[in-house]
Design an enzyme around this catalytic site. Structure first.
Site: not given
Ligand SMILES: *[C@@H]1O[C@H](CO)[C@@H](O)[C@H](O)[C@H]1NC(C)=O
Ligand SMILES: *[C@@H]1O[C@H](CO)[C@@H](O)[C@H](O)[C@H]1NC(C)=O
Ligand SMILES: *[C@@H]1O[C@H](CO)[C@@H](O)[C@H](O)[C@H]1NC(C)=O
Ligand SMILES: *[C@@H]1O[C@H](CO)[C@@H](O)[C@H](O)[C@H]1NC(C)=O
Ligand SMILES: *[C@@H]1O[C@H](CO)[C@@H](O)[C@H](O)[C@H]1NC(C)=O
Ligand SMILES: *[C@@H]1O[C@H](CO)[C@@H](O)[C@H](O)[C@H]1NC(C)=O
Length: 855
Positions: A241, A244
């Site tokens: 999660g 990025g």
């Protein structure tokens, strides 16, 4: 081998986000062009092992949503541009459509919308052309927003490093995100952005860590453009999660993005720092994508000159981290041993699993009658730990959700009021990750657990050896026949340990825990199960299935990777492993792998008759051994001799001491036959021999000849040293047998043909048995040798009714195989065969020449 899971931390934790931001989203239109300052949060002010970030401290952090859920992190690098990871957007080699994504900016807690938080649609997603997979590098993406972000105190871009920019190794930087707080443990409400301080690791130092086999014996080769940050000892890391999201380092009051969170091997595991995509090498690619965009990302000049050598790959020693848990000065002196003192009851034994938490059976603390919530008098409880001058106070009791009905979940965690200083003592025990596979043959100890008594005998911690998953599963095979492969959480652990004669042959003290050692490090592997009754080995509930619960509650228990990796043939063959069929009385005819325990023939018994001869016997039920009458009873004699039976001696390598058991025969039972003395005798033992790897009953064949079985005569080459040997044989078809020995065979006799060179393996005076391994895998007893013969065996089949009547637990398999005994007085025998009588090999030759024998 089936090593599923575990590899790249590819991400994708989904935390549903309330609709709060959906509407405000795409409507906001107009942006004032501003000076593009970067990397400066407003002055003031997945992450594992991190803490809540202060609002506004990471104003470039964005959350990338798909269908209203947080999927990945990203960083704002210019009003219309977000930097993230390619693997968030590429599934199965295909770039997902930009329209599926939206970007949440200026958020802190994802559960509540603060001022300045807003959502932008994504106009385009750009991924480097050479991206082909998360672990193959170039894991980077640029998102062009449909309209520029509204810059403000909570929304500002980060600075990007130029291609020449160098971040010195050892620099502490920060990673941020809304990812999981531990493996498989999502960020709890209110989903506050987490930050964690990570140290940049040099390429050589990182490669050194990744070159050591980690989970599933995996190593990894770092590629150019990858960057490592974290700690050899683990515990602080990015997690699912966080992908990025940015890794940022401060230089001269500005924050530069050094990396994009890419992947990991688990989260926070030892010697497995997180892997990021280095941003600096992609300066040119980023500029190329955003060309013509006003204003674009800022690449401020680095104000300091990189020290030459500061980033040389050789600047760090290869220092791997060793486990911090599970070290004991010697077996039995357990530095994690905790005694929980509850007024009015005996001490309850548990184990320290972190600086603040003790694991113990919930049944120590929960009143089974009045189980409405945990007790409230925790103030009076005390915990004694080794080498601590005073007892610890208890702050909280967290019973396992299923503790009151599920034996395997009889666990509770107690939080200490103050953490203890971990050193040589107290020191926590290691806990296994869910995919931990304790190798067969592991050296283990049974330790006190709960309100259990100390073990009988001098050794308060019983020594044990772990048996293979196949054996354990099949012996207890209640949950289906196929054996779970290594790496799947096992359903049971079976340690072999010595039979406690003092306890009357059946283990009878409450709880035990199972500690198993790997490379000198002790793991809490299991807790005892009572439902196994007296069956041996006792089965233990594996603790690894509880790892996620324990780490969720404690946030800091020492879950440790598997340290030894010799999975051997059991690992290779797992997918097809099944258990032989059980009879209604349980498992029979299971033979443990020789390499594992060393016992080859757990049903083979030495029958010592009146101290002057030894016969072979076969365990057919816990209290019964079958032998040849002529061996145990002298011809003509009617007095019952003194007979002792030894089991567990038929091992190829010595078992842990005490695996041999002896019993005295209390009676000899013979079937009622007219005329001839019956060939088979049942010996009744003075007490039961509970099933174990060294003493397990064989299955009995109900008659006929099993098809597709491989058969053996099992005996001793020399009745004095009694090393078991097996001679391969084929059982002859009834008609051939009949013809060969015409006239001299009692009905129900089996005859065998030895394979080349096997004839002389077993001597005959001890009356060896004939047994077969069936196609299903179970071993079945076919018969016992008749007096003085190597080739003739009195079959079990015709005595099925008598045996079943005498021995209720006898394991007769369902009928199967070549049906029946030869017709009485058959005269279909070729005349030549009479002449070949006594030479089965010649007879077989004749058989092949003679068409008469068909059918
Ligand atoms: C991935 O692609 C393969 C072959 O192109 C296809 O069989 C498979 O179903 C795809 N998987 C997903 C999750 O789309
Ligand atoms: C590497 O380790 C050795 C021995 O521990 C030490 O002498 C040496 O200074 C270390 N080198 C660096 C660069 O830290
Ligand atoms: C309790 O049991 C249920 C049903 O078997 C299971 O779904 C759940 O995960 C268990 N709880 C824990 C904490 O393991
Ligand atoms: C813990 O131990 C370390 C080293 O032994 C010591 O420096 C520290 O003061 C101890 N902390 C506490 C809280 O006792
Ligand atoms: C176990 O031992 C206790 C006391 O030592 C005894 O009271 C109890 O009957 C025993 N249980 C079994 C099943 O042998
Ligand atoms: C573990 O990995 C090492 C290095 O890759 C290899 O040599 C070894 O055989 C592996 N061990 C097992 C049990 O797979």
């Amino acid at each position: 081998m089936s090593h599923h899971l575990l590899l790249p931390l590819v991400i994708l934790a989904i935390s549903p986000i309330p609709g709060a931001f959906q509407n405000s989203a795409l409507s906001s239109t107009q942006e004032e062009p501003e000076d593009l300052d970067c990397g400066r949060p407003e002055p003031s002010a997945r992450i594992m092992g991190g803490s809540d970030a202060r609002p506004g401290s990471w104003p470039w952090q964005v959350s990338l949503h798909q269908s209203g859920s947080h999927i990945c992190g990203g960083s704002l690098v210019a009003p219309s541009w977000v930097l993230s990871a390619a693997h968030c957007f590429v599934t199965n080699g295909t770039l997902e459509p930009a329209a599926a994504w939206s970007v949440l900016l200026g958020a802190h807690s994802q559960a509540a919308a603060p001022d300045g938080a807003h959502v932008r649609a994504v106009a385009a997603i750009l991924v480097p052309r050479d991206y082909s997979g998360v672990d193959r590098g170039a894991d980077l993406a640029l998102l062009r927003l449909a309209s520029p972000a509204r810059l403000g105190p909570a929304v500002r871009p980060v600075c990007l490093p130029r291609a020449s920019h160098r971040f010195a190794h050892g620099t502490t930087c920060w990673a941020t995100g809304w990812g999981d707080v531990q493996e498989a443990d999502p960020l709890p409400l209110p989903w506050v952005l987490q930050e964690v301080e990570l140290r940049l690791l040099g390429e050589a130092a990182c490669q050194c860590l990744y070159s050591r086999p980690g989970p599933f014996n995996l190593t990894f080769q770092l590629l150019p453009g990858m960057l490592c940050a974290g700690y050899p000892e683990g515990r602080r890391d990015t997690c699912q999660g966080d992908s990025g999201g940015p890794l940022v380092c401060e230089e001269d009051g500005r924050w530069f993005q050094a990396g994009v969170t890419s992947f990991g091997f688990g989260c926070g595991r030892r010697n497995r720092p997180g892997i990021f995509t280095a941003v600096a090498p992609y300066e040119a690619w980023i500029r190329e994508q955003v060309i013509g965009s006003e204003p674009g990302p800022a690449f401020p000049t680095q104000s300091w000159e990189p020290q030459s050598g500061a980033w040389e790959p050789t600047d760090q020693n290869c220092s791997i981290a060793l486990p911090e848990c599970g070290k004991a000065p010697r077996p039995g002196a357990w530095p994690w041993e905790a005694q929980v003192m509850v007024p009015g009851s005996r001490p309850c034994h548990g184990a320290l699993v972190s600086e603040s938490w003790v694991l113990a059976p919930a049944s120590c603390f929960l009143d089974p009658i009045n189980s409405d919530g945990p007790p409230r008098d925790l103030d009076t409880w005390r915990v004694l730990l080794p080498s601590r001058p005073r007892a610890e106070l208890v702050a909280r009791l967290v019973p396992h959700d299923n503790a009151s009905w599920d034996d395997a979940s009889d666990l509770a965690l107690l939080q200490l009021r103050a953490p203890v200083n971990l050193s040589t003592a107290p020191r926590p025990v290691c806990l296994p990750h869910p995919e931990h596979y304790f190798l067969p043959g592991s050296r283990c100890r049974l330790a006190r657990w709960g309100r259990g008594e100390p073990a009988p005998g001098p050794n308060a911690q019983l020594e044990a050896e772990l048996l293979g998953g196949w054996w354990c599963h099949c012996l207890y095979g209640r949950q289906g026949a196929s054996v779970p492969p290594p790496g799947d959480p096992p359903r049971a652990l079976c340690p072999a340990y010595q039979e406690e004669e003092e306890a009357g042959g059946c283990w009878n003290y409450s709880h035990r825990s199972l500690l198993c050692q790997e490379e000198g490090t002790w793991f809490l592997a299991g807790i005892s199960d009572f439902s196994s009754g007296c069956l041996r080995p006792r089965v233990f509930h594996p603790l690894q299935t509880h790892g996620p619960w324990i780490s969720h509650v404690t946030r800091g228990a020492y879950l440790e990777d598997q340290l030894t990796w010799d999975w051997g043939s059991e690992g290779e063959e797992t997918d097809t492993q099944t258990c032989p069929p059980h009879t209604e009385h349980g498992a029979c005819g299971l033979r443990p792998e020789p390499a594992v325990v060393g016992v080859l023939w757990p049903w083979l018994a030495e029958v010592h008759v009146a101290g002057d001869r030894v016969c072979t016997g076969i365990l057919v039920a816990p209290g019964w051994v079958l032998a040849a009458t002529h061996c145990v009873l002298r011809p003509g004699s009617t007095t019952v001799p003194y007979i002792e039976v030894y089991l567990g001696r038929a091992g190829a390598s010595p078992l842990p001491q005490g695996h041999q058991v002896s019993r005295v025969v209390t009676s000899i039972r013979l079937p009622r036959h007219l005329g001839l003395r019956p060939p088979l005798a049942l010996l009744e033992l003075n007490s039961r021999v509970e099933p174990s790897p060294s003493a397990l009953p064989i299955c009995l064949h109900p008659g006929g000849i099993p098809l597709g079985a491989s058969c053996w005569v099992l005996g001793w080459k020399d009745p004095r040293d009694r090393v078991p040997v097996a001679a391969a044989v084929s059982i002859l078809m009834p008609r051939l047998c009949h013809c060969l020995y015409q006239g001299i065979l009692p009905p129900g006799t089996l005859c065998v043909l030895y394979s080349e060179g096997q004839e002389d393996r077993c001597e005959v005076t001890s009356a060896p048995p004939l047994l077969c391994q069936t196609e299903g895998g179970s071993w079945v007893l076919m018969g016992m040798a008749v007096r003085g013969s190597q080739e003739l065996f009195a079959a079990i089949g015709p005595e099925e009714a008598w045996i079943s009547q005498m021995v209720e637990e006898a394991h007769f398999l369902p009928p199967n195989g070549y049906p029946h005994w030869p017709p009485e007085g058959s005269n279909l025998c070729p005349p030549e065969m009479a002449r070949a009588s006594g030479s089965p090999r010649v007879a077989l030759f004749l058989l092949l020449l003679t068409p008469l024998i068909q059918g």
